[in-house]
Write a protein that holds these residues in place. Structure first.
Motif, PDB file in Angstrom:
ATOM      1  N   PRO A  32     -29.128  43.437 -30.398  1.00  0.00           N
ATOM      2  CA  PRO A  32     -28.226  42.989 -29.752  1.00  0.00           C
ATOM      3  C   PRO A  32     -28.478  42.341 -28.500  1.00  0.00           C
ATOM      4  O   PRO A  32     -27.975  41.334 -28.080  1.00  0.00           O
ATOM      5  CB  PRO A  32     -27.231  43.921 -29.986  1.00  0.00           C
ATOM      6  CG  PRO A  32     -27.938  45.273 -29.915  1.00  0.00           C
ATOM      7  CD  PRO A  32     -29.404  45.304 -30.838  1.00  0.00           C
ATOM      8  N   GLY A  33     -29.592  42.271 -28.289  1.00  0.00           N
ATOM      9  CA  GLY A  33     -29.880  41.828 -26.946  1.00  0.00           C
ATOM     10  C   GLY A  33     -31.580  41.999 -26.550  1.00  0.00           C
ATOM     11  O   GLY A  33     -32.283  42.871 -26.645  1.00  0.00           O
ATOM     12  N   PRO A  47     -28.228  39.276 -23.611  1.00  0.00           N
ATOM     13  CA  PRO A  47     -28.012  39.657 -25.364  1.00  0.00           C
ATOM     14  C   PRO A  47     -27.690  38.113 -26.025  1.00  0.00           C
ATOM     15  O   PRO A  47     -28.363  36.764 -26.131  1.00  0.00           O
ATOM     16  CB  PRO A  47     -25.576  39.744 -25.292  1.00  0.00           C
ATOM     17  CG  PRO A  47     -25.998  39.795 -23.764  1.00  0.00           C
ATOM     18  CD  PRO A  47     -27.083  39.373 -22.507  1.00  0.00           C
ATOM     19  N   THR A  49     -25.911  36.710 -27.353  1.00  0.00           N
ATOM     20  CA  THR A  49     -24.618  35.805 -27.524  1.00  0.00           C
ATOM     21  C   THR A  49     -25.333  34.828 -26.696  1.00  0.00           C
ATOM     22  O   THR A  49     -25.175  32.830 -26.160  1.00  0.00           O
ATOM     23  CB  THR A  49     -24.229  36.257 -27.945  1.00  0.00           C
ATOM     24  OG1 THR A  49     -24.233  37.002 -26.234  1.00  0.00           O
ATOM     25  CG2 THR A  49     -23.254  36.797 -28.349  1.00  0.00           C
ATOM     26  N   GLN A  50     -26.149  34.838 -25.390  1.00  0.00           N
ATOM     27  CA  GLN A  50     -26.793  34.323 -25.008  1.00  0.00           C
ATOM     28  C   GLN A  50     -27.627  33.072 -25.193  1.00  0.00           C
ATOM     29  O   GLN A  50     -27.582  31.692 -24.607  1.00  0.00           O
ATOM     30  CB  GLN A  50     -27.463  35.218 -23.141  1.00  0.00           C
ATOM     31  CG  GLN A  50     -26.249  35.467 -22.178  1.00  0.00           C
ATOM     32  CD  GLN A  50     -24.799  34.259 -21.797  1.00  0.00           C
ATOM     33  OE1 GLN A  50     -23.981  34.495 -22.798  1.00  0.00           O
ATOM     34  NE2 GLN A  50     -25.953  33.601 -21.083  1.00  0.00           N
ATOM     35  N   HIS A 118     -20.029  44.023 -19.750  1.00  0.00           N
ATOM     36  CA  HIS A 118     -20.242  43.820 -21.488  1.00  0.00           C
ATOM     37  C   HIS A 118     -21.772  43.377 -22.476  1.00  0.00           C
ATOM     38  O   HIS A 118     -22.088  41.936 -22.753  1.00  0.00           O
ATOM     39  CB  HIS A 118     -19.549  42.241 -21.489  1.00  0.00           C
ATOM     40  CG  HIS A 118     -18.187  41.936 -20.599  1.00  0.00           C
ATOM     41  ND1 HIS A 118     -17.231  41.819 -21.484  1.00  0.00           N
ATOM     42  CD2 HIS A 118     -17.522  42.190 -19.591  1.00  0.00           C
ATOM     43  CE1 HIS A 118     -16.307  42.263 -20.194  1.00  0.00           C
ATOM     44  NE2 HIS A 118     -16.327  41.823 -19.517  1.00  0.00           N
ATOM     45  N   SER A 119     -22.135  44.544 -21.862  1.00  0.00           N
ATOM     46  CA  SER A 119     -23.505  44.417 -22.767  1.00  0.00           C
ATOM     47  C   SER A 119     -23.646  45.294 -23.766  1.00  0.00           C
ATOM     48  O   SER A 119     -23.128  46.946 -24.314  1.00  0.00           O
ATOM     49  CB  SER A 119     -24.689  45.344 -21.415  1.00  0.00           C
ATOM     50  OG  SER A 119     -25.446  44.899 -21.588  1.00  0.00           O
ATOM     51  N   PRO A 120     -24.648  45.250 -24.936  1.00  0.00           N
ATOM     52  CA  PRO A 120     -25.000  45.450 -26.385  1.00  0.00           C
ATOM     53  C   PRO A 120     -25.501  46.374 -25.701  1.00  0.00           C
ATOM     54  O   PRO A 120     -26.213  47.140 -26.400  1.00  0.00           O
ATOM     55  CB  PRO A 120     -25.008  44.712 -26.902  1.00  0.00           C
ATOM     56  CG  PRO A 120     -26.091  43.744 -26.162  1.00  0.00           C
ATOM     57  CD  PRO A 120     -25.084  43.868 -24.506  1.00  0.00           C
ATOM     58  N   THR A 135     -28.411  51.578 -26.846  1.00  0.00           N
ATOM     59  CA  THR A 135     -27.787  50.361 -27.847  1.00  0.00           C
ATOM     60  C   THR A 135     -26.130  50.828 -27.942  1.00  0.00           C
ATOM     61  O   THR A 135     -26.185  52.167 -27.864  1.00  0.00           O
ATOM     62  CB  THR A 135     -28.762  49.820 -28.843  1.00  0.00           C
ATOM     63  OG1 THR A 135     -28.001  50.795 -30.421  1.00  0.00           O
ATOM     64  CG2 THR A 135     -30.267  48.850 -28.993  1.00  0.00           C
TER      65      THR A 135
END
Length: 146
Positions: A32-33, A47, A49-50, A118-120, A135
């Motif tokens: 996830p990151g 993450p 997403t970044q 907001h961290s996975p 995680t």
């Protein structure tokens, strides 16, 4: 249950790691990151997403309808824009609280930290040494297990 019961070894990168290498690591290990380290200590969480945010053209983020007009051949290769860029460029300009906990943190403390930042994932550190990470998936698996 404590963080020490859920922690597992976790890959790290540095701010100077090519971001395309980070993207490959995320994909190959289904992560996830990633934990970004500086001198062996966590300095940030990246993450997945970044990484996408860095690769996706800004006009598609600002106006999602524009992403629809890009033909499929070009849409399939947008990650090529990451070539020559580093993890540092994918990190947020204004970093949030670093999601780091000690091995004695409870699952509620870990969940609250993930939600707040907001961290996975949460890096688990003991005596300035990175032990690994917990995680979101591992936390939820343990919480919903019968």
């Amino acid at each position: 249950m404590r963080a020490r019961d859920l922690v597992s070894g976790f890959p790290t990168v540095t701010a100077d790691t090519p971001v395309i290498d980070a993207a490959r690591l995320l994909a190959e290990q289904d992560l996830p990151g990633l934990i970004v380290v500086d001198g062996g200590r966590p300095s940030s969480i990246l993450p997945g997403t970044q990484v996408l945010r860095l690769a996706v053209p800004g006009y598609c983020i600002d106006d999602p309808a524009l992403a629809r007009v890009v033909d499929e051949a070009h849409a399939d290769v947008f990650l090529q824009s990451l070539a020559g860029r580093t993890v540092r460029e994918a990190l947020p300009a204004n970093p949030r609280e670093l999601p780091v906990a000690d091995p004695d943190a409870t699952v509620l403390e870990l969940a609250a930290l993930m939600a707040r930042t907001h961290s996975p994932l949460v890096a688990i550190v003991e005596d300035d040494r990175l032990l690994g990470a917990v995680t979101l998936q591992a936390l939820l698996d343990r919480l919903v297990a019968p």
